[in-house]
Design a protein around this motif. Structure first.
Motif, PDB file in Angstrom:
ATOM      1  N   LYS A  53       0.851  -1.194   0.000  1.00  0.00           N
ATOM      2  CA  LYS A  53       0.000   0.000   0.000  1.00  0.00           C
ATOM      3  C   LYS A  53       0.885   1.241   0.000  1.00  0.00           C
ATOM      4  O   LYS A  53       2.042   1.190   0.399  1.00  0.00           O
ATOM      5  CB  LYS A  53      -0.912   0.000   1.223  1.00  0.00           C
ATOM      6  CG  LYS A  53      -1.832  -1.208   1.271  1.00  0.00           C
ATOM      7  CD  LYS A  53      -2.653  -1.223   2.536  1.00  0.00           C
ATOM      8  CE  LYS A  53      -3.493  -2.492   2.595  1.00  0.00           C
ATOM      9  NZ  LYS A  53      -4.146  -2.650   3.883  1.00  0.00           N
ATOM     10  N   ASN A  54       0.343   2.345  -0.428  1.00  0.00           N
ATOM     11  CA  ASN A  54       1.080   3.602  -0.461  1.00  0.00           C
ATOM     12  C   ASN A  54       0.279   4.725   0.198  1.00  0.00           C
ATOM     13  O   ASN A  54      -0.089   5.699  -0.462  1.00  0.00           O
ATOM     14  CB  ASN A  54       1.430   3.993  -1.899  1.00  0.00           C
ATOM     15  CG  ASN A  54       2.487   3.100  -2.489  1.00  0.00           C
ATOM     16  OD1 ASN A  54       3.502   2.854  -1.863  1.00  0.00           O
ATOM     17  ND2 ASN A  54       2.240   2.601  -3.686  1.00  0.00           N
ATOM     18  N   PRO A  55      -0.003   4.608   1.490  1.00  0.00           N
ATOM     19  CA  PRO A  55      -0.774   5.665   2.148  1.00  0.00           C
ATOM     20  C   PRO A  55       0.048   6.945   2.281  1.00  0.00           C
ATOM     21  O   PRO A  55       1.282   6.903   2.310  1.00  0.00           O
ATOM     22  CB  PRO A  55      -1.085   5.069   3.520  1.00  0.00           C
ATOM     23  CG  PRO A  55       0.012   4.096   3.757  1.00  0.00           C
ATOM     24  CD  PRO A  55       0.399   3.558   2.405  1.00  0.00           C
ATOM     25  N   SER A  56      -0.628   8.060   2.362  1.00  0.00           N
ATOM     26  CA  SER A  56       0.056   9.342   2.550  1.00  0.00           C
ATOM     27  C   SER A  56       0.530   9.458   3.992  1.00  0.00           C
ATOM     28  O   SER A  56       0.068   8.726   4.879  1.00  0.00           O
ATOM     29  CB  SER A  56      -0.890  10.501   2.228  1.00  0.00           C
ATOM     30  OG  SER A  56      -1.916  10.561   3.212  1.00  0.00           O
ATOM     31  N   ALA A  57       1.430  10.389   4.229  1.00  0.00           N
ATOM     32  CA  ALA A  57       1.929  10.624   5.592  1.00  0.00           C
ATOM     33  C   ALA A  57       0.777  11.000   6.526  1.00  0.00           C
ATOM     34  O   ALA A  57       0.719  10.531   7.666  1.00  0.00           O
ATOM     35  CB  ALA A  57       2.994  11.716   5.575  1.00  0.00           C
ATOM     36  N   SER A  58      -0.149  11.810   6.045  1.00  0.00           N
ATOM     37  CA  SER A  58      -1.276  12.205   6.904  1.00  0.00           C
ATOM     38  C   SER A  58      -2.187  11.016   7.205  1.00  0.00           C
ATOM     39  O   SER A  58      -2.718  10.909   8.315  1.00  0.00           O
ATOM     40  CB  SER A  58      -2.072  13.360   6.282  1.00  0.00           C
ATOM     41  OG  SER A  58      -2.609  12.981   5.041  1.00  0.00           O
ATOM     42  N   SER A  92       3.483  17.257   8.852  1.00  0.00           N
ATOM     43  CA  SER A  92       3.663  18.161   7.714  1.00  0.00           C
ATOM     44  C   SER A  92       3.719  17.420   6.381  1.00  0.00           C
ATOM     45  O   SER A  92       3.442  17.996   5.344  1.00  0.00           O
ATOM     46  CB  SER A  92       4.954  18.971   7.890  1.00  0.00           C
ATOM     47  OG  SER A  92       6.085  18.118   7.780  1.00  0.00           O
ATOM     48  N   GLY A  93       4.119  16.151   6.424  1.00  0.00           N
ATOM     49  CA  GLY A  93       4.317  15.387   5.195  1.00  0.00           C
ATOM     50  C   GLY A  93       5.662  15.646   4.550  1.00  0.00           C
ATOM     51  O   GLY A  93       5.976  15.080   3.507  1.00  0.00           O
TER      52      GLY A  93
END
Length: 159
Positions: A53-58, A92-93
C-alpha cells in the motif's frame, strides 16, 4: 512521547530476490530503533499491514497516531543494490532526512545497509525528536535536556 513507524520497504523493478532483504532491513531497523530514548516504535504487525500500500503521511498519522515514518526502497543496478531511505514528519508530510545508499549484493549486504542507514539516520532522528518535544515558550523541556545530555557532541541539540 514521539512515535515512529517503519514502513515496509518497496522492491522496485524485477528484483524479487530483494524481498527477504527488504523485510530483514525493516525488522532490524525496528529492533534497533527501540533503543532510541523517548521514542515509541509501532509494531511489526502494524507495519506489515501496510505492505503493498502507499498511504500518505497524513493517513499514516491519522490511522496509527505516529509522528514520524521511515520509508524506503531497494532496487538492483547491475550487481549493486541501491537503497533509498527517508524520514518523514507525518504532520507536515515533509521529508526530515533522505539518503541514497549503494552496496554490493553479497553476504554482507544487510549488515552494510543497516550500518549505513543507522549511522546517518540516528542523528537526524534525534534532532527531529528533540524539536518535537519543544514547548511553546521556547524553554527547554526536561525531555530535551535529557536528549541533549545523552548526545553531548550533537550541535543540532544545542540551545
Amino acid at each position: 512521547q514521539p512515535s515512529l513507524i517503519v514502513m515496509p520497504f518497496h522492491v522496485l523493478g524485477d528484483s524479487s530476490d530483494l524481498e527477504p532483504i527488504a523485510e530483514s532491513v525493516v525488522e532490524n531497523l525496528m529492533t534497533v530503533l527501540t533503543r532510541v530514548p523517548m521514542l515509541s516504535i509501532a509494531s511489526r504487525m502494524t507495519s506489515s499491514s501496510l505492505k503493498g500500500k502507499n498511504p500518505s503521511a497524513s493517513d499514516i498519522r491519522e490511522q496509527f497516531h505516529v509522528d514520524f515514518m521511515i520509508d524506503g526502497s531497494l532496487r538492483m543496478a547491475d550487481s549493486r543494490v541501491l537503497a533509498n531511505v527517508q524520514l518523514v514528519d507525518t504532520e507536515s508530510g515533509f521529508q526530515v532526512w533522505a539518503q541514497q545508499f549503494e552496496f554490493e549484493h553479497d553476504e554482507n549486504l544487510i549488515k552494510e545497509l543497516m550500518q549505513g542507514i543507522l549511522t546517518r539516520l540516528e542523528p537526524q532522528l534525534t534532532r527531529a525528536i528533540y524539536q518535537s518535544l519543544s514547548d511553546e515558550s521556547g524553554q527547554l523541556t526536561s525531555r530535551q535536556l535529557l536528549l541533549r545530555d545523552e548526545h553531548p557532541g550533537d550541535q543540532g541539540l544545542a540551545p
